[in-house]
Scaffold this active site. Structure first.
Site, short mmCIF file in Angstrom:
data_model
loop_
_atom_site.label_atom_id
_atom_site.label_comp_id
_atom_site.label_asym_id
_atom_site.label_seq_id
_atom_site.Cartn_x
_atom_site.Cartn_y
_atom_site.Cartn_z
N SER A 135 -4.69 18.30 -6.32
CA SER A 135 -3.89 17.83 -7.45
C SER A 135 -2.68 18.76 -7.65
O SER A 135 -1.86 18.88 -6.74
CB SER A 135 -4.75 17.75 -8.71
N GLU A 244 -2.06 11.24 -2.17
CA GLU A 244 -2.89 10.66 -3.22
C GLU A 244 -2.18 10.89 -4.54
O GLU A 244 -1.27 11.71 -4.65
CB GLU A 244 -4.29 11.29 -3.22
N HIS A 308 -8.37 11.87 -6.68
CA HIS A 308 -9.03 12.14 -7.96
C HIS A 308 -10.27 11.27 -8.12
O HIS A 308 -10.38 10.43 -9.03
CB HIS A 308 -8.05 11.91 -9.11
#
Length: 340
Positions: A135, A244, A308
């Site tokens: 992330s 992502e 996630h």
């Protein structure tokens, strides 16, 4: 200039110029984790709760590791886990610790881009460690790759998939520890470095067919876009790019891919692996990926277990890999860890 002197000059330039073939191939690998090794927890982005951190510490210590948790890790400043000075100092202390073999970011959130220019990359390069996170930690992986040429690990964190090793979290946890301890994903050498999917029937889909090799790079699309034009900008030539994101509408994914295209960062890729992009309309998202990636001439896998989600596969940044859409696989071509 004499020919011999010219040749020597060109050789020196090839070795020191950023982006040269020689420079691009010089990657450092940390060694595998062993029982008794020191692991340091850090919180360089969003705020954490000490109770949750302590639970994760107990899980790690049950595996035989010694875990160091900063005394003031529960500090707060705005939406960050402390000021820039506090977070960068904590991260640098971990990187400079000669006894620590791994550094785990407890969680993502936001904050890494604020401190990238405060990090002691030279200390990390001289004393290589396993660095894990995803992330917002994408920014750190890109910076480590650019400044250290050190393999780092885009994967689950103590407060994101590693806080529970049962049920849907078992895939990410088992995969991470198997890799960091041995450098392999399975005992069978024939498939040892093939990244598995959670279930045999859950093969990734194919946007563009093909087979290609290249070093792995990527992570969260928002952070990749945020570092464009900085000294930490992603390097994509000849790479397998994995992407992502979360809570981003299709038009925002479109805008970020447009930024990468205009910066020339979608040119010369070896291949692309797309993970999850929750928050976007599925049909719109498919159209966006088709518009930006379908006609580039490189293979593209979609719906890979990455992002996630509980099934978040660890991917070592900087390691040569092979993408094969016919088999639906992403395979590492060498261990991401140094030989013991």
């Amino acid at each position: 200039m004499p020919r011999t002197r010219l040749a020597s000059t060109l050789l020196v330039l090839a070795c020191v110029l950023p982006g040269s073939a020689s420079h691009a191939e010089e990657w450092i690998k940390p060694r595998p984790l062993r029982a008794g090794d020191v692991i340091r927890f850090v919180a360089p982005a969003g705020p954490v709760e000490l109770e949750a951190v302590r639970r994760c510490q107990a899980l790690f210590e049950a595996k035989g590791f010694k875990v160091v948790v900063p005394e003031n890790i529960e500090r707060r400043y705005l939406y960050l886990d402390g000021t820039d000075e506090e977070r960068s100092a904590e991260l640098n202390e971990a990187f400079r610790d000669p006894h620590a073999r791994a550094v785990f970011a407890c969680r993502g959130g936001y904050g890494l881009t604020r401190i990238l220019d405060r990090i002691d990359y030279e200390a990390l390069r001289k004393n290589p460690k396993i660095v894990v996170g995803f992330s917002d930690l994408t920014a750190l992986h890109l910076a480590i790759g650019a400044k250290c040429r050190l393999v780092s690990f885009h994967g689950p964190m103590p407060l994101a998939s590693l806080e529970n090793e049962d049920g849907e979290h078992k895939y990410a946890s088992d995969l991470l520890w198997r890799l960091l301890r041995t450098g392999r994903y399975a005992d069978d050498p024939a498939v040892a470095l093939t990244i598995p999917v959670p279930e045999p029937t859950e093969r990734p889909d194919v946007l563009t067919a093909g087979r290609a090799t290249g070093r792995l790079t990527g992570g969260n699309l928002s952070l990749i876009a945020a570092t464009v034009g900085t000294p930490y900008q992603i390097e994509t030539k000849g790479r397998i790019l994995f992407l992502e994101d979360t809570h981003e509408a299709a038009y925002r994914v479109d805008r970020m891919l447009s930024q990468l295209r205009l910066a020339g960062l979608l040119d010369g890729l070896a291949g692309v692996v797309l993970g999850t992009f929750d928050g976007a309309d599925e049909d719109e998202l498919k159209a966006v990926f088709h518009d930006y990636l379908a006609d580039k001439g490189f293979p593209v896998l979609t719906e890979f277990p990455l992002g996630h989600i509980p099934h978040n596969a660890v991917l070592p940044c900087g390691v040569p890999a092979e993408i094969d859409t016919n088999a639906g696989t992403l395979r590492l071509l060498e261990s991401p860890l140094a030989a013991e």
